[in-house]
Design a protein around this motif. Structure first.
Motif, PDB file in Angstrom:
ATOM      1  N   LEU A   9       4.454  11.474  -6.077  1.00 17.70           N
ATOM      2  CA  LEU A   9       5.231  10.365  -5.524  1.00 17.70           C
ATOM      3  C   LEU A   9       5.633  10.637  -4.079  1.00 17.70           C
ATOM      4  N   PHE A  10       6.015  11.872  -3.803  1.00 20.19           N
ATOM      5  CA  PHE A  10       6.430  12.249  -2.450  1.00 20.19           C
ATOM      6  C   PHE A  10       5.282  12.065  -1.461  1.00 20.19           C
ATOM      7  N   ASN A  11       4.071  12.324  -1.934  1.00 20.80           N
ATOM      8  CA  ASN A  11       2.887  12.227  -1.069  1.00 20.80           C
ATOM      9  C   ASN A  11       2.139  10.897  -1.220  1.00 20.80           C
ATOM     10  N   SER A  12       2.750   9.945  -1.904  1.00 21.62           N
ATOM     11  CA  SER A  12       2.076   8.670  -2.161  1.00 21.62           C
ATOM     12  C   SER A  12       2.259   7.704  -0.993  1.00 21.62           C
ATOM     13  N   HIS A  13       1.560   6.572  -1.088  1.00 26.09           N
ATOM     14  CA  HIS A  13       1.564   5.587  -0.005  1.00 26.09           C
ATOM     15  C   HIS A  13       1.771   4.186  -0.564  1.00 26.09           C
ATOM     16  N   SER A  14       2.298   3.325   0.265  1.00 23.81           N
ATOM     17  CA  SER A  14       2.335   1.912  -0.094  1.00 23.81           C
ATOM     18  C   SER A  14       0.910   1.371  -0.049  1.00 23.81           C
ATOM     19  N   TYR A  15       0.720   0.179  -0.576  1.00 25.58           N
ATOM     20  CA  TYR A  15      -0.601  -0.437  -0.557  1.00 25.58           C
ATOM     21  C   TYR A  15      -1.107  -0.598   0.876  1.00 25.58           C
ATOM     22  N   ALA A  16      -0.238  -1.080   1.764  1.00 21.26           N
ATOM     23  CA  ALA A  16      -0.638  -1.271   3.163  1.00 21.26           C
ATOM     24  C   ALA A  16      -0.988   0.054   3.823  1.00 21.26           C
ATOM     25  N   GLU A  17      -0.214   1.083   3.542  1.00 19.09           N
ATOM     26  CA  GLU A  17      -0.493   2.407   4.111  1.00 19.09           C
ATOM     27  C   GLU A  17      -1.824   2.950   3.610  1.00 19.09           C
ATOM     28  N   TYR A  18      -2.081   2.780   2.317  1.00 22.83           N
ATOM     29  CA  TYR A  18      -3.336   3.230   1.727  1.00 22.83           C
ATOM     30  C   TYR A  18      -4.515   2.546   2.411  1.00 22.83           C
ATOM     31  N   ARG A  19      -4.421   1.248   2.570  1.00 25.43           N
ATOM     32  CA  ARG A  19      -5.509   0.508   3.209  1.00 25.43           C
ATOM     33  C   ARG A  19      -5.753   0.996   4.627  1.00 25.43           C
ATOM     34  N   LYS A  20      -4.676   1.275   5.341  1.00 29.43           N
ATOM     35  CA  LYS A  20      -4.818   1.729   6.732  1.00 29.43           C
ATOM     36  C   LYS A  20      -5.474   3.108   6.798  1.00 29.43           C
ATOM     37  N   VAL A  79      -0.559   5.087  -8.731  1.00 27.26           N
ATOM     38  CA  VAL A  79      -1.995   4.954  -8.959  1.00 27.26           C
ATOM     39  C   VAL A  79      -2.753   6.075  -8.266  1.00 27.26           C
ATOM     40  N   LEU A  80      -3.582   6.774  -9.032  1.00 27.20           N
ATOM     41  CA  LEU A  80      -4.493   7.756  -8.456  1.00 27.20           C
ATOM     42  C   LEU A  80      -5.778   7.036  -8.068  1.00 27.20           C
ATOM     43  N   SER A  81      -6.192   7.183  -6.816  1.00 30.44           N
ATOM     44  CA  SER A  81      -7.316   6.409  -6.313  1.00 30.44           C
ATOM     45  C   SER A  81      -8.031   7.162  -5.201  1.00 30.44           C
ATOM     46  N   GLU A  82      -9.171   6.618  -4.777  1.00 31.07           N
ATOM     47  CA  GLU A  82      -9.900   7.049  -3.580  1.00 31.07           C
ATOM     48  C   GLU A  82     -10.600   5.823  -3.005  1.00 31.07           C
ATOM     49  N   LYS A 105      10.639  -5.663  -9.584  1.00 25.27           N
ATOM     50  CA  LYS A 105      10.663  -4.880 -10.818  1.00 25.27           C
ATOM     51  C   LYS A 105       9.581  -3.796 -10.801  1.00 25.27           C
ATOM     52  N   ILE A 106       8.524  -4.015  -9.995  1.00 27.12           N
ATOM     53  CA  ILE A 106       7.420  -3.060  -9.892  1.00 27.12           C
ATOM     54  C   ILE A 106       7.306  -2.580  -8.451  1.00 27.12           C
ATOM     55  N   ASP A 107       7.262  -1.269  -8.272  1.00 31.39           N
ATOM     56  CA  ASP A 107       7.040  -0.659  -6.960  1.00 31.39           C
ATOM     57  C   ASP A 107       5.683   0.050  -7.018  1.00 31.39           C
ATOM     58  N   LEU A 108       4.703  -0.437  -6.260  1.00 32.08           N
ATOM     59  CA  LEU A 108       3.357   0.124  -6.288  1.00 32.08           C
ATOM     60  C   LEU A 108       3.235   1.268  -5.292  1.00 32.08           C
ATOM     61  N   LYS A 109       2.805   2.428  -5.791  1.00 29.23           N
ATOM     62  CA  LYS A 109       2.562   3.597  -4.962  1.00 29.23           C
ATOM     63  C   LYS A 109       1.162   4.126  -5.259  1.00 29.23           C
TER      64      LYS A 109
END
Length: 205
Positions: A9-20, A79-82, A105-109
């Motif tokens: 969680l500490f090293n996770s990203h928001s959806y926008a950050e992930y896309r960038k 979410v674990l992703s690549e 109610k949902i926070d996506l990381k």
């Protein structure tokens, strides 16, 4: 386990950050993850186009939105992703829209699989590091309540049938899988995740 989840969680990203991050790497001719190859970069480029399209076309039904808004607690979907993962490209835009309509109610990381080996090892699929894998965490209790992934049941059945008949993952099944997602329009992901969330809702802490 708590410390492993907390680290992710500490090293996770928001959806926008992930896309960038994915986009910035592509401008350097790279993909996410430990392994680098021309094919993985090509998959990442293809996934960029898919996600851009899905962000414009995927809709969340009023019924699904209402169920998410009526959850008893607040949750994190970790979410674990690549970036090179075709299933993740099909699913992440849906998760993002579900989180947006959930009335917080949902926070996506999103965390990168290869940066979180310890966590991935707890959520293997048939012994493999298949992604995306969604880990549902209750914010109030600070514990993992459920997990889901790497793909909806219909897509899983399609893949398993092909493996039985052909014995390997080839370009045909990759194409068939993308066509399945296109026809499904994100409905299976929404329904399966809402069912999981409502099961948590009724099986109170």
């Amino acid at each position: 386990m708590k410390s492993i989840v907390a680290k992710a969680l500490f090293n996770s990203h928001s959806y926008a950050e992930y896309r960038k991050i994915v986009t910035d790497l592509l401008t350097e001719g790279k993909s996410t993850g430990n392994e680098q190859s021309e094919s993985l970069t090509d998959y990442s480029k293809l996934n960029e186009a898919r996600m851009n399209r899905l962000e414009k076309t995927i809709t969340i039904s009023d019924a699904i939105a209402e169920k998410l808004q009526n959850l008893d607690n607040h949750y994190i979907w970790l979410v674990l992703s690549e970036g090179w993962c075709g299933d993740a490209a099909q699913i992440l835009p849906i998760l993002n829209k579900m989180a947006l309509v959930s009335n917080k109610k949902i926070d996506l990381k999103i965390a990168f699989r290869d940066e979180n080996d310890d966590l991935m090892s707890h959520y293997l699929t048939n012994g493999g590091r298949a992604i995306p894998k969604i880990i549902v965490i209750c914010k109030e209790a600070g514990i993992v309540r459920a997990d889901w992934g790497p793909r909806p049941k219909g897509a899983t059945e399609l893949m398993e049938k092909h493996k039985r008949e052909v014995g390997a993952i080839d370009e045909k099944i990759k194409t068939d899988l993308q066509l399945w997602y296109l026809a499904d329009k994100g409905i299976s992901v929404q329904e399966e995740l809402v069912e999981i969330m409502e099961n948590i809702k009724y099986n109170r802490l």
